[in-house]
Scaffold this motif. Structure first.
Motif, short mmCIF file in Angstrom:
data_model
loop_
_atom_site.label_atom_id
_atom_site.label_comp_id
_atom_site.label_asym_id
_atom_site.label_seq_id
_atom_site.Cartn_x
_atom_site.Cartn_y
_atom_site.Cartn_z
N UNK A 1 0.84 -1.21 0.00
CA UNK A 1 0.00 0.00 0.00
C UNK A 1 0.87 1.25 0.00
N UNK A 2 1.94 1.21 0.76
CA UNK A 2 2.86 2.34 0.80
C UNK A 2 3.50 2.58 -0.57
N UNK A 3 3.87 1.50 -1.24
CA UNK A 3 4.44 1.61 -2.59
C UNK A 3 3.41 2.17 -3.57
N UNK A 4 2.19 1.71 -3.42
CA UNK A 4 1.13 2.21 -4.30
C UNK A 4 0.90 3.69 -4.08
N UNK B 1 1.96 6.07 -14.62
CA UNK B 1 0.63 5.47 -14.46
C UNK B 1 0.74 3.94 -14.50
N UNK B 2 1.58 3.41 -15.38
CA UNK B 2 1.78 1.98 -15.43
C UNK B 2 2.37 1.45 -14.11
N UNK B 3 3.29 2.23 -13.60
CA UNK B 3 3.88 1.85 -12.30
C UNK B 3 2.83 1.86 -11.21
N UNK B 4 1.95 2.88 -11.23
CA UNK B 4 0.89 2.96 -10.22
C UNK B 4 -0.09 1.81 -10.38
N UNK B 5 -0.45 1.46 -11.61
CA UNK B 5 -1.39 0.36 -11.83
C UNK B 5 -0.80 -0.97 -11.37
N UNK B 6 0.48 -1.14 -11.67
CA UNK B 6 1.14 -2.37 -11.23
C UNK B 6 1.16 -2.48 -9.71
N UNK B 7 1.46 -1.37 -9.03
CA UNK B 7 1.44 -1.36 -7.56
C UNK B 7 0.05 -1.64 -7.03
N UNK B 8 -0.95 -1.10 -7.71
CA UNK B 8 -2.33 -1.32 -7.29
C UNK B 8 -2.70 -2.79 -7.43
N UNK B 9 -2.25 -3.41 -8.53
CA UNK B 9 -2.53 -4.84 -8.72
C UNK B 9 -1.88 -5.68 -7.62
N UNK B 10 -0.66 -5.35 -7.28
CA UNK B 10 0.00 -6.08 -6.19
C UNK B 10 -0.75 -5.92 -4.88
N UNK B 11 -1.23 -4.73 -4.64
CA UNK B 11 -2.01 -4.50 -3.41
C UNK B 11 -3.27 -5.37 -3.40
#
Length: 555
Positions: A147-150, A181-191
Motif C-alpha cells: 500500500x505504501x508503494x502504491x 501510471x503503469x507503475x501505479x497500476x502495477x502497484x495497485x494490482x500487487x495490493x
C-alpha cells in the motif's frame, strides 16, 4: 536521498492519517480478526510450552529412546535390582520384582502416550502458534508495504499530470506520466492480490477455529486412553501380586482374623494359642496369679513380635510365664472377631440367662457345638488347657471362676461401637457365667486334645497333675463324634435327661454355690432314653461333691 525522504514522509502519513486505500472497508473489517489471531497465537504458544513441561521424556525422540530416559524406567530398574539383591527367600524381593515389572510396563505406556501427544497435539499447536498465524500476520505487514508503494507511485503520477500543464515539452512529460501510471497500476494490482490473499487466509483461519479447538479435546482423549491402558496393565498384574502375597505364610497373626491366619499357615490351632499353651504347660502351671499379673511391656512386645514372624525359637520366654500369658490374652483380645463369635453372641447370652442349671449347661453345649469349625477347635484347645490350669488352683490360685473373670472378656464381647474395655464391662457378668462352667466341665463339653498339634514344640518333661479314679472310663478319642449330651427336649421344657450311670447318694445334696455341677448328676425319676455314645459324666464333678468346696474367687 530525496526518494528515501519521500518514503519516510509517506509512512508517517500512513501511520497518522492513513492512506486512502487503507481506509477501504475491507482493511478495517479484518482488524478484529487480526487481534483475535494474535491472541490465539499467544495462548497456543503458552499451552504448548506448559504441555512440554509436563512431559517426562525428551521431546523429539522415539518410543524406545524416550522409554529409557523416563523416571518410571529408573524406578523399575531399581526395584528389579533390589529384588535380585534380596534373593528369592524374601517377600519384599518378590514384591519388588513384580512391582518393578509393572512400573516398566507403565513407563512403556507413558512413552507411547508422550510420543502420541507430541505428534497429534504439540506439533499442531506449535505449527499454529509459530508458523501459520505468524505467516498471516506477515502477509498483513506485506500488504501495508505494498500500500505504501502504491501511494508513492500514485503521488508521483499525480505530480506528473500537473506538471504537463506548465511544461514546455508536453510530449516528454506525457510519456513520463504514462510510465508513472503503469507503475501505479502495477502497484495497485500487487495490493489487490496481497489483499485478496490475506483476506482468504484470515477467513480460512476463522473457519478452522473449531479444528484448532479440537487439539484440546484430543489432549483429554489421549490422556483418558493412556490412563485406561495403564489401569489395564496394573489390574492384569494385581492378581499375581495378591496371589504371591496370600501364599506367603509369614504374616502377623495378631490382629488377623482367625480363619485367615489358619488358612494362610495351614494350621488347625492358631500359632499364638498353641505356642503360649505349650510354653505354659512347661513352666507356668504352678505360677501364682497367671493371667492376672501383668508382664513387662518390653518382654511382651518382643514375644508378640516373635510369634508374628512364626518363629519356633522361643526358649528365652519359657522363664517368663506371665509374659506368655499376656501374649495369649493379647492375641485373643486383638482378634477382629472374638473366639466365641459375634454371630453366637445372643445365643451365649440366652444360654447364660437360663435359670435351670441342667438346661443352662445343655444350652451352653449346643452353643459350643454351633460355633464355626475353626472357632470351635481353638476354643476346645484353649478350654482344655484352662481346665488343666484350674487343676493346680491350690498352687496358682487360678480357679475356674478366677480364670473366667480375667480371661472371659477376651473370649466374647458384643459387636457394638466403643472400646473393648467398655464392651467387656457390659457383658462381663454374662461371660463369667458362660466360661466358668465350661472350664469346670471341660471333659464333658469337649473330648481330649493333643496339645502339641503342629509338632513344633516339645512336650513337658513331667506330666501335669491329672485326677484319676478307680473305674473311670478311658477318655474318648478326639476323633469320636461327640453328640449333644441329653435330649434336645430338655431345652424345650421337657423332662431332663437321665444319666446311664447309677445314682450317687451324695449327689442328692443341693449346694447353692454349685447347682450347675449337681444338675449334671441329678437322677431324674422320669425315664429318658440315652444314646449309647453319650459322654460319661466328668469324674471331677463327682470328686467335687465328695469334699467340701467353695467357688469363691481366690484373687
Amino acid at each position: 536521498m530525496k526518494k528515501q525522504f519521500n518514503r519516510m514522509k509517506q509512512l508517517a502519513n500512513q501511520t497518522v492519517g492513513r492512506s486512502s486505500l487503507q481506509k477501504h472497508s475491507l482493511c478495517w473489517e479484518r482488524l478484529p480478526i487480526e487481534r483475535r489471531m494474535e491472541t490465539v497465537r499467544m495462548v497456543s504458544h503458552n499451552a504448548h510450552k506448559k504441555l512440554v513441561s509436563c512431559l517426562q521424556g525428551h521431546v523429539g525422540t522415539d518410543v524406545e529412546k524416550r522409554h529409557k530416559k523416563l523416571p518410571l524406567t529408573g524406578l523399575s530398574q531399581a526395584m528389579l535390582d533390589g529384588g535380585s539383591q534380596l534373593g528369592d527367600e524374601s517377600m519384599i524381593a518378590k514384591m519388588m520384582e513384580v512391582c518393578g515389572e509393572a512400573e516398566n510396563k507403565l513407563a512403556y505406556e507413558q512413552s507411547q502416550h508422550e510420543v502420541q501427544l507430541e505428534r497429534d497435539i504439540l506439533d499442531p499447536l506449535n505449527q499454529l502458534a509459530e508458523v501459520d498465524i505468524p505467516n498471516i500476520l506477515k502477509q498483513r505487514k506485506q500488504l501495508a508495504k505494498l500500500v505504501l508503494d502504491y501511494d508513492s507511485a500514485r503521488a508521483r503520477y499525480l505530480q506528473a499530470t500537473k506538471a504537463i500543464l506548465t511544461a514546455t515539452n508536453n510530449q516528454a512529460m506525457a510519456a513520463k506520466a504514462d510510465s508513472l501510471k503503469e507503475e501505479m497500476d502495477e502497484a495497485h494490482n500487487k495490493v489487490e492480490i496481497c489483499k485478496d490473499q490475506l483476506a482468504a487466509d484470515m477467513y480460512s483461519f476463522s473457519s478452522k477455529e473449531g479444528e484448532y479447538a479440537r487439539y484440546y479435546v484430543m489432549l483429554l482423549e489421549a490422556q483418558a486412553d493412556y490412563h485406561r491402558r495403564s489401569l489395564v496393565s496394573i489390574e492384569s498384574l494385581l492378581p499375581t501380586i495378591r496371589s504371591q502375597q496370600d501364599t506367603w505364610t509369614e504374616k502377623p497373626a495378631f490382629g488377623t482374623a482367625l480363619e485367615e491366619h489358619l488358612k494362610r499357615s495351614s494350621r488347625e490351632i492358631a500359632l499364638p494359642i498353641e505356642a503360649c499353651v505349650m510354653m505354659l504347660l512347661e513352666t507356668g502351671m504352678k505360677e501364682e496369679g497367671l493371667f492376672r499379673i501383668a508382664a513387662g511391656a518390653s518382654k511382651l512386645k518382643k514375644l508378640k513380635a516373635a510369634l508374628d514372624c512364626s518363629t519356633s525359637q522361643l526358649e528365652e520366654f519359657y522363664s517368663d510365664p506371665h509374659a506368655v500369658a499376656g501374649a495369649l490374652k493379647s492375641y485373643l483380645r486383638e482378634l477382629p472377631e472374638p473366639l466365641m463369635s459375634f454371630q453366637m453372641y445372643d445365643e451365649w447370652i440366652q444360654a447364660s440367662n437360663i435359670s435351670d442349671p441342667d438346661k443352662r449347661l445343655q444350652a451352653l453345649w449346643v452353643a459350643c457345638d454351633n460355633l464355626p469349625k475353626a472357632n470351635k477347635a481353638n476354643l476346645r484347645y484353649l478350654v482344655k488347657f484352662l481346665a488343666k490350669l484350674a487343676q493346680e488352683s491350690e498352687v496358682n490360685k487360678m480357679t475356674p471362676s478366677n480364670i473366667a473373670i480375667v480371661l472371659g472378656p477376651n473370649l466374647l464381647w458384643a459387636k457394638t461401637e466403643g472400646s473393648l474395655a467398655e464392651m467387656a464391662a457390659a457383658t462381663s457378668v454374662h461371660v463369667v457365667a458362660i466360661i466358668e462352667p465350661i472350664i469346670q466341665h471341660a471333659d464333658w463339653f469337649f473330648p481330649d486334645v493333643d496339645f502339641n498339634v503342629s509338632g513344633m514344640f516339645a512336650m513337658p518333661t513331667a506330666p501335669t497333675h491329672q485326677l484319676s479314679y478307680p473305674g473311670t472310663p478311658e477318655p474318648e478319642p478326639a476323633t469320636i463324634d461327640r453328640r449333644r449330651p441329653g435330649s434336645m427336649g430338655a431345652l424345650e421344657g421337657e423332662s431332663p435327661r437321665k444319666d446311664r450311670y447309677p445314682s450317687h447318694p451324695r449327689l442328692h445334696r443341693q449346694d447353692s454355690r454349685s447347682t450347675a455341677v449337681s444338675a449334671l448328676y441329678v437322677v431324674a425319676s422320669e425315664s429318658v432314653t440315652v444314646k449309647a455314645d453319650s459322654p460319661s459324666p466328668p469324674q471331677e464333678a463327682v470328686t467335687a461333691y465328695k469334699q467340701p468346696h467353695s467357688h469363691t474367687p481366690t484373687l
